[in-house]
Design a protein around this motif. Structure first.
Motif, PDB file in Angstrom:
ATOM      1  N   GLU A  32     -77.066  15.491  61.500  1.00  0.00           N
ATOM      2  CA  GLU A  32     -77.671  16.362  62.509  1.00  0.00           C
ATOM      3  C   GLU A  32     -78.754  17.242  61.899  1.00  0.00           C
ATOM      4  O   GLU A  32     -79.821  17.452  62.488  1.00  0.00           O
ATOM      5  N   LYS A  33     -78.491  17.737  60.694  1.00  0.00           N
ATOM      6  CA  LYS A  33     -79.469  18.583  60.000  1.00  0.00           C
ATOM      7  C   LYS A  33     -80.735  17.801  59.666  1.00  0.00           C
ATOM      8  O   LYS A  33     -81.836  18.368  59.604  1.00  0.00           O
ATOM      9  N   ALA A  34     -80.574  16.484  59.458  1.00  0.00           N
ATOM     10  CA  ALA A  34     -81.722  15.628  59.132  1.00  0.00           C
ATOM     11  C   ALA A  34     -82.449  15.148  60.378  1.00  0.00           C
ATOM     12  O   ALA A  34     -83.371  14.327  60.297  1.00  0.00           O
ATOM     13  N   GLY A  35     -82.046  15.647  61.563  1.00  0.00           N
ATOM     14  CA  GLY A  35     -82.722  15.289  62.798  1.00  0.00           C
ATOM     15  C   GLY A  35     -82.277  13.972  63.401  1.00  0.00           C
ATOM     16  O   GLY A  35     -82.987  13.383  64.223  1.00  0.00           O
ATOM     17  N   ILE A  36     -81.106  13.498  63.010  1.00  0.00           N
ATOM     18  CA  ILE A  36     -80.582  12.224  63.504  1.00  0.00           C
ATOM     19  C   ILE A  36     -79.655  12.492  64.681  1.00  0.00           C
ATOM     20  O   ILE A  36     -78.793  13.383  64.602  1.00  0.00           O
ATOM     21  N   PRO A  37     -79.790  11.757  65.786  1.00  0.00           N
ATOM     22  CA  PRO A  37     -78.945  11.995  66.957  1.00  0.00           C
ATOM     23  C   PRO A  37     -77.480  11.674  66.701  1.00  0.00           C
ATOM     24  O   PRO A  37     -77.147  10.580  66.231  1.00  0.00           O
ATOM     25  N   VAL A  38     -76.616  12.656  66.991  1.00  0.00           N
ATOM     26  CA  VAL A  38     -75.169  12.499  66.824  1.00  0.00           C
ATOM     27  C   VAL A  38     -74.472  13.107  68.043  1.00  0.00           C
ATOM     28  O   VAL A  38     -75.013  14.020  68.671  1.00  0.00           O
ATOM     29  N   PRO A  39     -73.287  12.638  68.391  1.00  0.00           N
ATOM     30  CA  PRO A  39     -72.541  13.240  69.492  1.00  0.00           C
ATOM     31  C   PRO A  39     -71.879  14.545  69.052  1.00  0.00           C
ATOM     32  O   PRO A  39     -71.820  14.847  67.856  1.00  0.00           O
ATOM     33  N   GLN A  40     -71.382  15.310  70.003  1.00  0.00           N
ATOM     34  CA  GLN A  40     -70.657  16.530  69.678  1.00  0.00           C
ATOM     35  C   GLN A  40     -69.344  16.184  68.980  1.00  0.00           C
ATOM     36  O   GLN A  40     -68.662  15.230  69.348  1.00  0.00           O
ATOM     37  N   LEU A  41     -68.999  16.981  67.989  1.00  0.00           N
ATOM     38  CA  LEU A  41     -67.755  16.759  67.242  1.00  0.00           C
ATOM     39  C   LEU A  41     -67.153  18.110  66.890  1.00  0.00           C
ATOM     40  O   LEU A  41     -67.866  19.025  66.480  1.00  0.00           O
ATOM     41  N   ARG A  42     -65.847  18.252  67.083  1.00  0.00           N
ATOM     42  CA  ARG A  42     -65.140  19.479  66.727  1.00  0.00           C
ATOM     43  C   ARG A  42     -63.927  19.124  65.866  1.00  0.00           C
ATOM     44  O   ARG A  42     -63.394  18.018  65.939  1.00  0.00           O
ATOM     45  N   VAL A  43     -63.510  20.101  65.076  1.00  0.00           N
ATOM     46  CA  VAL A  43     -62.319  19.932  64.226  1.00  0.00           C
ATOM     47  C   VAL A  43     -61.205  20.805  64.776  1.00  0.00           C
ATOM     48  O   VAL A  43     -61.419  21.994  65.064  1.00  0.00           O
ATOM     49  N   ALA A  44     -60.012  20.230  64.928  1.00  0.00           N
ATOM     50  CA  ALA A  44     -58.852  20.981  65.427  1.00  0.00           C
ATOM     51  C   ALA A  44     -57.754  21.003  64.376  1.00  0.00           C
ATOM     52  O   ALA A  44     -57.467  19.975  63.751  1.00  0.00           O
ATOM     53  N   LYS A  45     -57.142  22.191  64.188  1.00  0.00           N
ATOM     54  CA  LYS A  45     -56.038  22.334  63.241  1.00  0.00           C
ATOM     55  C   LYS A  45     -54.689  22.406  63.949  1.00  0.00           C
ATOM     56  O   LYS A  45     -53.650  22.208  63.317  1.00  0.00           O
ATOM     57  N   THR A  46     -54.713  22.727  65.231  1.00  0.00           N
ATOM     58  CA  THR A  46     -53.474  22.861  66.005  1.00  0.00           C
ATOM     59  C   THR A  46     -53.635  22.149  67.346  1.00  0.00           C
ATOM     60  O   THR A  46     -54.756  21.852  67.781  1.00  0.00           O
ATOM     61  N   LEU A  47     -52.510  21.935  68.034  1.00  0.00           N
ATOM     62  CA  LEU A  47     -52.568  21.327  69.360  1.00  0.00           C
ATOM     63  C   LEU A  47     -53.277  22.229  70.355  1.00  0.00           C
ATOM     64  O   LEU A  47     -53.988  21.751  71.244  1.00  0.00           O
ATOM     65  N   ASP A  48     -53.108  23.548  70.197  1.00  0.00           N
ATOM     66  CA  ASP A  48     -53.794  24.478  71.096  1.00  0.00           C
ATOM     67  C   ASP A  48     -55.314  24.371  70.931  1.00  0.00           C
ATOM     68  O   ASP A  48     -56.061  24.391  71.922  1.00  0.00           O
ATOM     69  N   GLU A  49     -55.764  24.266  69.685  1.00  0.00           N
ATOM     70  CA  GLU A  49     -57.205  24.089  69.448  1.00  0.00           C
ATOM     71  C   GLU A  49     -57.681  22.764  70.029  1.00  0.00           C
ATOM     72  O   GLU A  49     -58.775  22.682  70.598  1.00  0.00           O
ATOM     73  N   ALA A  50     -56.854  21.725  69.883  1.00  0.00           N
ATOM     74  CA  ALA A  50     -57.217  20.413  70.427  1.00  0.00           C
ATOM     75  C   ALA A  50     -57.345  20.478  71.948  1.00  0.00           C
ATOM     76  O   ALA A  50     -58.301  19.939  72.530  1.00  0.00           O
ATOM     77  N   LYS A  51     -56.398  21.136  72.596  1.00  0.00           N
ATOM     78  CA  LYS A  51     -56.446  21.270  74.062  1.00  0.00           C
ATOM     79  C   LYS A  51     -57.735  21.962  74.497  1.00  0.00           C
ATOM     80  O   LYS A  51     -58.359  21.576  75.499  1.00  0.00           O
ATOM     81  N   ASP A 122     -60.399  15.192  63.843  1.00  0.00           N
ATOM     82  CA  ASP A 122     -61.750  15.216  64.380  1.00  0.00           C
ATOM     83  C   ASP A 122     -61.703  14.767  65.837  1.00  0.00           C
ATOM     84  O   ASP A 122     -61.125  13.714  66.148  1.00  0.00           O
ATOM     85  N   ILE A 123     -62.303  15.549  66.723  1.00  0.00           N
ATOM     86  CA  ILE A 123     -62.392  15.187  68.143  1.00  0.00           C
ATOM     87  C   ILE A 123     -63.876  15.079  68.495  1.00  0.00           C
ATOM     88  O   ILE A 123     -64.638  16.024  68.308  1.00  0.00           O
ATOM     89  N   GLN A 124     -64.259  13.916  68.971  1.00  0.00           N
ATOM     90  CA  GLN A 124     -65.662  13.648  69.255  1.00  0.00           C
ATOM     91  C   GLN A 124     -65.833  13.257  70.719  1.00  0.00           C
ATOM     92  O   GLN A 124     -64.994  12.542  71.275  1.00  0.00           O
ATOM     93  N   GLU A 125     -66.888  13.750  71.321  1.00  0.00           N
ATOM     94  CA  GLU A 125     -67.146  13.371  72.706  1.00  0.00           C
ATOM     95  C   GLU A 125     -67.370  11.858  72.787  1.00  0.00           C
ATOM     96  O   GLU A 125     -67.936  11.246  71.882  1.00  0.00           O
ATOM     97  N   CYS A 126     -66.900  11.258  73.847  1.00  0.00           N
ATOM     98  CA  CYS A 126     -67.011   9.815  74.013  1.00  0.00           C
ATOM     99  C   CYS A 126     -68.389   9.464  74.554  1.00  0.00           C
ATOM    100  O   CYS A 126     -68.786   9.945  75.622  1.00  0.00           O
ATOM    101  N   ILE A 127     -69.127   8.651  73.818  1.00  0.00           N
ATOM    102  CA  ILE A 127     -70.443   8.184  74.241  1.00  0.00           C
ATOM    103  C   ILE A 127     -70.320   6.713  74.615  1.00  0.00           C
ATOM    104  O   ILE A 127     -70.059   5.871  73.754  1.00  0.00           O
ATOM    105  N   PRO A 128     -70.475   6.358  75.897  1.00  0.00           N
ATOM    106  CA  PRO A 128     -70.415   4.935  76.267  1.00  0.00           C
ATOM    107  C   PRO A 128     -71.532   4.154  75.575  1.00  0.00           C
ATOM    108  O   PRO A 128     -72.678   4.601  75.529  1.00  0.00           O
ATOM    109  N   PHE A 129     -71.198   3.006  75.025  1.00  0.00           N
ATOM    110  CA  PHE A 129     -72.207   2.204  74.334  1.00  0.00           C
ATOM    111  C   PHE A 129     -71.958   0.724  74.598  1.00  0.00           C
ATOM    112  O   PHE A 129     -70.845   0.305  74.933  1.00  0.00           O
ATOM    113  N   ASP A 130     -73.024  -0.073  74.454  1.00  0.00           N
ATOM    114  CA  ASP A 130     -72.889  -1.502  74.692  1.00  0.00           C
ATOM    115  C   ASP A 130     -73.061  -2.348  73.440  1.00  0.00           C
ATOM    116  O   ASP A 130     -72.777  -3.544  73.460  1.00  0.00           O
ATOM    117  N   ARG A 131     -73.541  -1.752  72.363  1.00  0.00           N
ATOM    118  CA  ARG A 131     -73.633  -2.464  71.085  1.00  0.00           C
ATOM    119  C   ARG A 131     -73.359  -1.488  69.960  1.00  0.00           C
ATOM    120  O   ARG A 131     -73.631  -0.288  70.064  1.00  0.00           O
TER     121      ARG A 131
END
Length: 414
Positions: A32-51, A122-131
């Motif tokens: 992302e810092k290099a200007g490359i397109p990436v989806p949103q990603l978060r890190v969770a340590k607990t179930l509450d954070e994951a929710k 790691d929890i990442q937003e789902c990006i629909p893709f075909d290839r």
């Protein structure tokens, strides 16, 4: 002739191929810092954070346990699920998957490995893709140049089925030329990318190459280079990057990301004292000086029917402090039932090495396991005599084979 039995992990340490492996979220942040397109990603340590993250992302997520993966083979968790990327369609499904990751152990991949508990996901937003492709930028060691490797079907698709493509495209190029329009024109038809993908691909590859060169990487793997179903643009997901350990003094920002909790504690401690330690699966501890002698020592122990508990290279100086640290680290391992010290005295005389061994053994008090010492080199006879006269209960041997054989014998004695 002894059969080569030294395992791959040890050989990697011996030949200096110790690398810094980053987590997926760290690698994605570099993209992302290099200007490359990436989806949103978060890190969770607990179930509450994951929710909370599931609510933020809406529906559909990719979930993956966070650990340093140094091989392509998926591992199993104690909960019964694999370490591959998992898909969830709803927050409830996401919580169910997360609960089977957080707090569960990764089952050991080899006998000497200690179980590791997953404490982050790691929890990442789902990006629909075909290839999708696996994209790797690494070094072609046969041709002494960087190479781009594209493999059909990315890691997510491979985790969903046992049948997948093994089609691979390799594109070597010059260090000085880098990513050129000509290289993009060569890659695009092979990947069958239509529309605006060539320009999008060039942006990604140029950013990736800048990380490779500026940060002194050895292998940049994008687990999923995907073409999004909406818009058709390319995006990078599930990256894991590796960097050259020799660059540590020049790349302080990158090496500050090192996750020591993911490493063997004894190996980290040994490194602080200038020692090279690798945990193995046996019960005979080793202290040697020099890579070649270390390999030969492990092989000799195997030849006589024993198994090494560790590989420990004390380096060129077998000082009292070195021996003290080496004995201390090895004796903390409850599996160890004997220690073999195999030292060649070259620039450092064997009588000086003997003094170091005697001082370290005396300071540690009565050693809880038998110790076999073999010295060879300058003043070896004097050094061996000093060890015998010290009356510390050490087994002293002049021959290599005799020392290894004795270590195996005393390791199994009651």
């Amino acid at each position: 002739m002894l059969q080569r039995r030294t395992n791959k992990r040890v050989l990697n340490h011996i030949y200096g191929r110790r690398h810094l492996h980053l987590h997926t979220h760290q690698s994605q942040a570099l993209l992302e810092k290099a200007g490359i397109p990436v989806p949103q990603l978060r890190v969770a340590k607990t179930l509450d954070e994951a929710k909370s993250i599931f609510r933020e992302f809406g529906n559909s997520y990719f979930i993956k346990p966070q650990f340093i993966q140094t091989s392509h083979n998926p591992r199993c968790l104690s909960s019964g699920i694999s370490t591959v990327t998992h898909f969830a369609n709803t927050p409830e499904e996401g919580v169910n998957v997360a609960s089977k990751m957080l707090g569960h152990e990764i089952l050991p991949g080899y006998p000497a490995e200690r179980p590791h508990i997953i404490d982050k996901i790691d929890i990442q937003e789902c990006i629909p893709f075909d290839r999708s492709f696996i994209l790797s930028l690494t070094v072609d060691r046969d041709n002494y140049c960087p190479v781009l490797v594209f493999t059909e079907d990315g890691s997510i698709m491979r985790s969903q089925t046992t049948e997948h493509s093994i089609i691979q495209y390799r594109f070597p190029f010059g260090f000085s030329e880098g990513i050129t329009p000509e290289l993009i024109r060569l890659i695009t038809p092979r990947l069958k990318l239509p529309g605006n993908n060539p320009k999008n691909l060039e942006q990604i590859l140029r950013g990736l190459y800048s990380i490779f060169v500026e940060k002194e990487a050895t292998n940049l793997v994008v687990g999923d280079l995907v073409r999004c179903s909406t818009g058709g643009h390319l995006m990078c997901m599930n990256s894991q990057f590796t960097f050259d350990d020799a660059a540590q003094s020049r790349q302080s920002e990158i090496f500050a990301l090192r996750d020591y909790e993911q490493e063997v504690s004894e190996e980290v401690e040994a490194e602080k004292h200038g020692l090279v330690y690798v945990r193995m699966e046996g019960n005979i501890g080793n202290v040697v000086n020099g890579a070649g002698l270390a390999m030969a020592t492990n092989d000799a122990i195997s030849f006589y029917g024993g198994k090494s508990a560790n590989f420990l290279d004390a380096g060129g100086k077998a000082t009292k402090e070195t021996m003290l640290r080496a004995f201390d680290i090895i004796l903390r391992d409850d599996r160890v039932t004997a220690i073999l010290v195999n030292i060649y005295g070259g620039l450092t005389r064997c009588d000086m090495i003997a003094e170091s061994i005697i001082a370290a053994a005396s300071e540690l008090g009565p050693l809880r396991v038998p110790v076999v010492v073999r010295l060879q080199g300058t003043n070896s006879e004097k050094g061996l005599a000093m060890l015998e006269d010290a009356d510390l209960g050490l087994y002293v041997e002049a021959g290599f084979g005799e020392a290894a054989k004795k270590a195996v014998e005393v390791a199994v004695s009651p």
